[in-house]
Design an enzyme around this catalytic site. Sequence first.
Site, short mmCIF file in Angstrom:
data_model
loop_
_atom_site.label_atom_id
_atom_site.label_comp_id
_atom_site.label_asym_id
_atom_site.label_seq_id
_atom_site.Cartn_x
_atom_site.Cartn_y
_atom_site.Cartn_z
CB THR A 173 0.73 3.11 4.58
OG1 THR A 173 -0.36 3.22 3.66
CG2 THR A 173 0.51 1.91 5.48
CE LYS A 197 -5.89 -5.57 0.18
NZ LYS A 197 -5.24 -4.44 0.89
N GLY A 230 -4.06 0.88 -4.15
CA GLY A 230 -2.89 0.02 -4.29
C GLY A 230 -2.71 -0.93 -3.12
CG ASP A 231 -2.14 -4.62 -0.60
OD1 ASP A 231 -2.17 -4.02 0.49
OD2 ASP A 231 -1.83 -5.83 -0.69
#
Length: 444
Positions: free
Chosen positions: A209, A126, A165-166
């Site tokens: 997601t 991450k 992405g996040d």
Amino acid sequence: MSYVDQVIEEVIAKNPAEPEFHQAVREVLESLRVVVEANEEQYKKDALLERLVNPERQFKFRVPWVDDNGQVHVNTGYRVQFNSAIGPYKGGLRLHPSVNLGIIKFLGFEQIFKNSLTGLPIGGGKGGSDFDPKGKSDREIMAFCQSFMTELCKYIGADTDVPAGDIGTGAREIGYMFGQYKRIRGLYEGVLTGKGLSYGGSLVRTEATGYGLLYLTDEMLKCNGKSLEGATVVVSGAGNVAIYATEKAQQLGAKVVTCSDSTGWIYDKDGIDVALLKEVKEVKRARLTEYAAARPSAEYHEGKGVWTIPCDVALPCATQNELDLDDAKTLVANGCFAVAEGANMPTTMEATEYLQENGVLFAPGKAANAGGVATSALEMSQNSERLSWTFEEVDSKLKNIMVNIFHNLDDAAKRYGMEGNYVAGANIAGFEKVVDAMNAQGIV
Ligand code: NDP
């Protein structure tokens, strides 16, 4: 003292001021207690848990960039490469002012088990920065992304570490970062996922997601004699996960009546208008007040409040620790029968326990939101093959993966006498594969 307690204590002592990381380690190790106790002597001798809770490596770097007035700003960039036992590191990049090393470590640690649960060959990592994309011009975003990638490109690659992405990192940011990576490294390769469709992105990645969350929730409900058809659903967040969770929930016959952002929330008794929500959030990048202004059936409230609306199913899709014990009590009192986490660790441990004790079906984020990273892994496969699959192909693979994840964690919970405890099931199923690979690869 048991081995699990000893390792939790060491994590807290060695990583002070990282409460989210402590929380994630505690949540995972507590639910693995029965597996660890069955192998305690060997695991202890091999320092297995110590190797699991210590990242393989972590990078922290300076990110200088210039704003539109010529002012220089300095942010901090992070990449934590947590565990590569089952594949290259894989995990998103979060751009949000709250980002610090502890947050990135909590997310990277969770990512190990999530990625393992997908059944695909991806390790856990991450990254991100405390940069706030809100209110920045496109040029400022590009300046930040280029500076961030100028440093990050030294540590990543299509076969070593593949970020995505996040929060705060969408298609625009991924595009700027990909361009800079290619320019510096001279490689046109699948080093990032979540790319645009014209340069190697996968169909369904944007929806993955949120759609995946609903595929898993649907399977969990069916296996417990319930259904989304006609159900009232509350969703928090109004970003990528929340929007596509809302879209798929409505396609499956549910009525979603809320959404939220960091300043307020919407109650729309007629059901959220997804096209309008996309226009406000994805096109205009505006606040939810604009949604309320355009929709007579919607009420806008300041602050936090989606969990007060009576519902059958709750889907927290914004951020960590957004659903606490009081919220859980309200949900139970209002008859909610299922909670599935779209965000990472949105439910506090006390709230999770309360929901489980009160018979609410609870799907943890590392299983329920794994559709994003699973589709990222499908994007990696397409890039390696230099092929693009159709929307239907990717969507059907995603659905299969989510249904399999549910059955894997359901089976794992049953094997250890914890039927219906999907938190334990997810941690155990994810852990078993990683440990098997770590053992096979020796002390590294
Ligand atoms: P976005 O940036 O697209 O949206 C995040 C949403 O949550 C926004 O509505 C934002 O409001 C709100 N939010 C963010 N921080 C806070 C906060 N501190 N308090 C209240 N609201 C907040 O992110 P995503 O939808 O991509 O991610 C949401 C969650 O899902 C995160 O936990 C992420 O880690 C997780 N996740 C995302 C995946 C993906 O594929 N995108 C994959 C797996 C998990 P505002 O706009 O006002 O900031």
